[in-house]
Each structure stands twice: as structure tokens, then as C-alpha cells.
Write a protein that holds these residues in place. Structure first.
Motif, PDB file in Angstrom:
ATOM      1  N   TYR A 178      14.234  -2.442  -8.040  1.00 35.81           N
ATOM      2  CA  TYR A 178      13.492  -3.353  -7.162  1.00 35.81           C
ATOM      3  C   TYR A 178      12.000  -3.038  -7.098  1.00 35.81           C
ATOM      4  N   PHE A 179      11.650  -1.783  -6.940  1.00 39.11           N
ATOM      5  CA  PHE A 179      10.252  -1.422  -6.724  1.00 39.11           C
ATOM      6  C   PHE A 179       9.433  -1.366  -8.011  1.00 39.11           C
ATOM      7  N   GLY A 180      10.075  -1.028  -9.116  1.00 40.77           N
ATOM      8  CA  GLY A 180       9.345  -0.837 -10.369  1.00 40.77           C
ATOM      9  C   GLY A 180       8.557  -2.048 -10.815  1.00 40.77           C
ATOM     10  N   LYS A 181       9.198  -3.188 -10.879  1.00 43.01           N
ATOM     11  CA  LYS A 181       8.518  -4.408 -11.310  1.00 43.01           C
ATOM     12  C   LYS A 181       7.408  -4.775 -10.336  1.00 43.01           C
ATOM     13  N   TYR A 182       7.686  -4.605  -9.062  1.00 40.38           N
ATOM     14  CA  TYR A 182       6.715  -4.918  -8.005  1.00 40.38           C
ATOM     15  C   TYR A 182       5.453  -4.074  -8.173  1.00 40.38           C
ATOM     16  N   ILE A 183       5.621  -2.768  -8.390  1.00 42.22           N
ATOM     17  CA  ILE A 183       4.480  -1.865  -8.542  1.00 42.22           C
ATOM     18  C   ILE A 183       3.738  -2.145  -9.841  1.00 42.22           C
ATOM     19  N   ARG A 184       4.463  -2.279 -10.938  1.00 44.07           N
ATOM     20  CA  ARG A 184       3.823  -2.536 -12.235  1.00 44.07           C
ATOM     21  C   ARG A 184       3.049  -3.849 -12.213  1.00 44.07           C
TER      22      ARG A 184
ATOM     23  N   ILE B 157      -3.218  -9.263   3.649  1.00 45.93           N
ATOM     24  CA  ILE B 157      -2.353  -9.904   2.650  1.00 45.93           C
ATOM     25  C   ILE B 157      -3.101 -11.005   1.910  1.00 45.93           C
ATOM     26  N   LEU B 158      -3.819 -11.818   2.663  1.00 47.36           N
ATOM     27  CA  LEU B 158      -4.528 -12.948   2.045  1.00 47.36           C
ATOM     28  C   LEU B 158      -5.761 -12.518   1.259  1.00 47.36           C
ATOM     29  N   SER B 159      -6.198 -11.282   1.443  1.00 48.03           N
ATOM     30  CA  SER B 159      -7.393 -10.816   0.722  1.00 48.03           C
ATOM     31  C   SER B 159      -7.105 -10.543  -0.760  1.00 48.03           C
ATOM     32  N   PHE B 160      -5.835 -10.380  -1.107  1.00 43.75           N
ATOM     33  CA  PHE B 160      -5.473 -10.180  -2.506  1.00 43.75           C
ATOM     34  C   PHE B 160      -5.462 -11.515  -3.245  1.00 43.75           C
ATOM     35  N   LYS B 161      -5.770 -11.448  -4.529  1.00 41.98           N
ATOM     36  CA  LYS B 161      -5.683 -12.641  -5.355  1.00 41.98           C
ATOM     37  C   LYS B 161      -4.240 -13.151  -5.357  1.00 41.98           C
ATOM     38  N   THR B 162      -4.108 -14.462  -5.552  1.00 45.18           N
ATOM     39  CA  THR B 162      -2.778 -15.056  -5.627  1.00 45.18           C
ATOM     40  C   THR B 162      -2.363 -15.145  -7.082  1.00 45.18           C
ATOM     41  N   ARG B 163      -1.184 -14.614  -7.352  1.00 45.53           N
ATOM     42  CA  ARG B 163      -0.636 -14.660  -8.716  1.00 45.53           C
ATOM     43  C   ARG B 163       0.311 -15.850  -8.799  1.00 45.53           C
ATOM     44  N   ARG B 164       0.102 -16.687  -9.754  1.00 47.33           N
ATOM     45  CA  ARG B 164       0.919 -17.877  -9.912  1.00 47.33           C
ATOM     46  C   ARG B 164       2.012 -17.669 -10.934  1.00 47.33           C
TER      47      ARG B 164
ATOM     48  N   PHE C 118       1.734  -5.366  -9.659  1.00 49.25           N
ATOM     49  CA  PHE C 118       0.533  -5.243  -8.828  1.00 49.25           C
ATOM     50  C   PHE C 118      -0.531  -4.401  -9.531  1.00 49.25           C
ATOM     51  N   GLN C 119      -0.118  -3.334 -10.203  1.00 52.25           N
ATOM     52  CA  GLN C 119      -1.076  -2.484 -10.912  1.00 52.25           C
ATOM     53  C   GLN C 119      -1.760  -3.248 -12.048  1.00 52.25           C
ATOM     54  N   ILE C 120      -1.026  -4.113 -12.706  1.00 52.14           N
ATOM     55  CA  ILE C 120      -1.581  -4.856 -13.835  1.00 52.14           C
ATOM     56  C   ILE C 120      -2.439  -6.024 -13.362  1.00 52.14           C
ATOM     57  N   HIS C 121      -1.926  -6.827 -12.447  1.00 50.20           N
ATOM     58  CA  HIS C 121      -2.586  -8.078 -12.076  1.00 50.20           C
ATOM     59  C   HIS C 121      -3.448  -7.985 -10.822  1.00 50.20           C
ATOM     60  N   LYS C 122      -3.241  -6.967 -10.002  1.00 46.95           N
ATOM     61  CA  LYS C 122      -3.970  -6.831  -8.721  1.00 46.95           C
ATOM     62  C   LYS C 122      -3.856  -8.105  -7.896  1.00 46.95           C
ATOM     63  N   ALA C 123      -2.665  -8.695  -7.901  1.00 45.35           N
ATOM     64  CA  ALA C 123      -2.437  -9.955  -7.201  1.00 45.35           C
ATOM     65  C   ALA C 123      -1.037  -9.983  -6.626  1.00 45.35           C
ATOM     66  N   ILE C 124      -0.845 -10.860  -5.640  1.00 43.14           N
ATOM     67  CA  ILE C 124       0.455 -11.035  -4.987  1.00 43.14           C
ATOM     68  C   ILE C 124       0.913 -12.467  -5.251  1.00 43.14           C
TER      69      ILE C 124
ATOM     70  N   PRO D 256       0.811  -1.233   0.000  1.00 47.67           N
ATOM     71  CA  PRO D 256       0.000   0.000   0.000  1.00 47.67           C
ATOM     72  C   PRO D 256       0.840   1.277   0.000  1.00 47.67           C
ATOM     73  N   PHE D 257       1.957   1.269   0.712  1.00 53.33           N
ATOM     74  CA  PHE D 257       2.803   2.463   0.746  1.00 53.33           C
ATOM     75  C   PHE D 257       3.479   2.707  -0.607  1.00 53.33           C
ATOM     76  N   LEU D 258       3.920   1.648  -1.274  1.00 54.32           N
ATOM     77  CA  LEU D 258       4.528   1.833  -2.593  1.00 54.32           C
ATOM     78  C   LEU D 258       3.494   2.298  -3.612  1.00 54.32           C
ATOM     79  N   LEU D 259       2.293   1.747  -3.530  1.00 53.40           N
ATOM     80  CA  LEU D 259       1.232   2.177  -4.451  1.00 53.40           C
ATOM     81  C   LEU D 259       0.825   3.622  -4.173  1.00 53.40           C
ATOM     82  N   LEU D 260       0.759   3.992  -2.897  1.00 52.78           N
ATOM     83  CA  LEU D 260       0.452   5.384  -2.555  1.00 52.78           C
ATOM     84  C   LEU D 260       1.544   6.311  -3.075  1.00 52.78           C
TER      85      LEU D 260
END
Length: 120
Positions: free
Chosen positions: A55-61, A113-120, A63-69, A30-34
Motif C-alpha cells: 500500500y505505501f510503496g506506490k504512494y511514496i514512490r 493538501i491543496l498546496s501540492f500540485k494535482t496529479r491527473r 509522490f517522490q517522482i511527481h511531487k503531486a497528489i 509527510p509522515f510516510l516521506l519522513l
């Protein structure tokens, strides 16, 4: 003036996101997205820097695309959270109400954390 405030709050949010990597009680995502939102509204240079960060760029992109962890991130995050909270509550905290508060926070962060979809 608003842009300057957004940049300041974006930097604070980024710092909290970085701390969240090492302190399981702080959520990183949430802090990186904010930060990315605040930089988007205030500074193209900072926004592009964050999205292209090693490090952060791929993580943010991602999450923004897939809305999953990714599953591995979920497992690592929840495991480290509970290990850290449990050790702190059992060995370093003497007040019963503070122990309950720590475990309540751990439950809340776990659910988040568990409320987000799981990205495989």
C-alpha cells in the motif's frame, strides 16, 4: 546509536502516517516521506520494505517522482477532514476556543493538501 534512533523515529513516523489514514487531522504523506528518509539513512532493509510495501510503496514512490497528489485523494482527504472536524466541533466540543482551534487546524491542513500540485 544514530541509526537506532533513526529507526525508532522512522517507526514512530510510520505509525503516525498509518494513523493519518484514519484520522484526518494527521497528515499521512509527510509522515510516510519522513519514514522513508529516516529508513534510507538507517536501514536498507526497512527502506526497501517500505518502498515495496503493498500500500505505501506506490504512494511514496509516486509522490517522490511527481511531487503531486491525485485529484481524487485531495477531494477525499479534504472532504473527510471537514466532515470529521465539523461533526466533532458541533456535537462533541463545548468550549468555543477549542471549536475555533479545530477549525483553524482544518484550514491549515486543507491549505497544506491543496498546496501540492494535482496529479491527473
Amino acid at each position: 546509536m544514530i541509526k537506532i534512533l533513526f529507526i525508532i523515529f522512522g517507526c514512530i513516523s510510520l505509525a503516525l502516517g498509518v494513523l493519518g489514514i484514519f484520522l484526518p487531522i494527521l497528515p499521512t504523506t509527510p509522515f510516510l516521506l519522513l519514514s522513508s528518509f529516516l529508513f534510507l539513512k538507517s536501514s536498507d532493509r526497512l527502506y526497501n520494505w517500505l518502498l515495496n510495501h503493498k500500500y505505501f510503496g506506490k504512494y511514496i514512490r509516486d509522490f517522490q517522482i511527481h511531487k503531486a497528489i491525485p485529484l481524487s485523494v485531495k477531494i477525499t482527504s479534504v472532504s473527510l477532514l471537514w466532515i470529521t472536524i465539523s461533526i466533532s466541533a458541533i456535537f462533541f466540543v463545548e468550549m468555543w476556543w477549542l471549536r475555533i482551534l479545530l477549525f483553524a487546524i482544518a484550514i491549515g491542513v486543507t491549505v497544506h493538501i491543496l498546496s501540492f500540485k494535482t496529479r491527473r
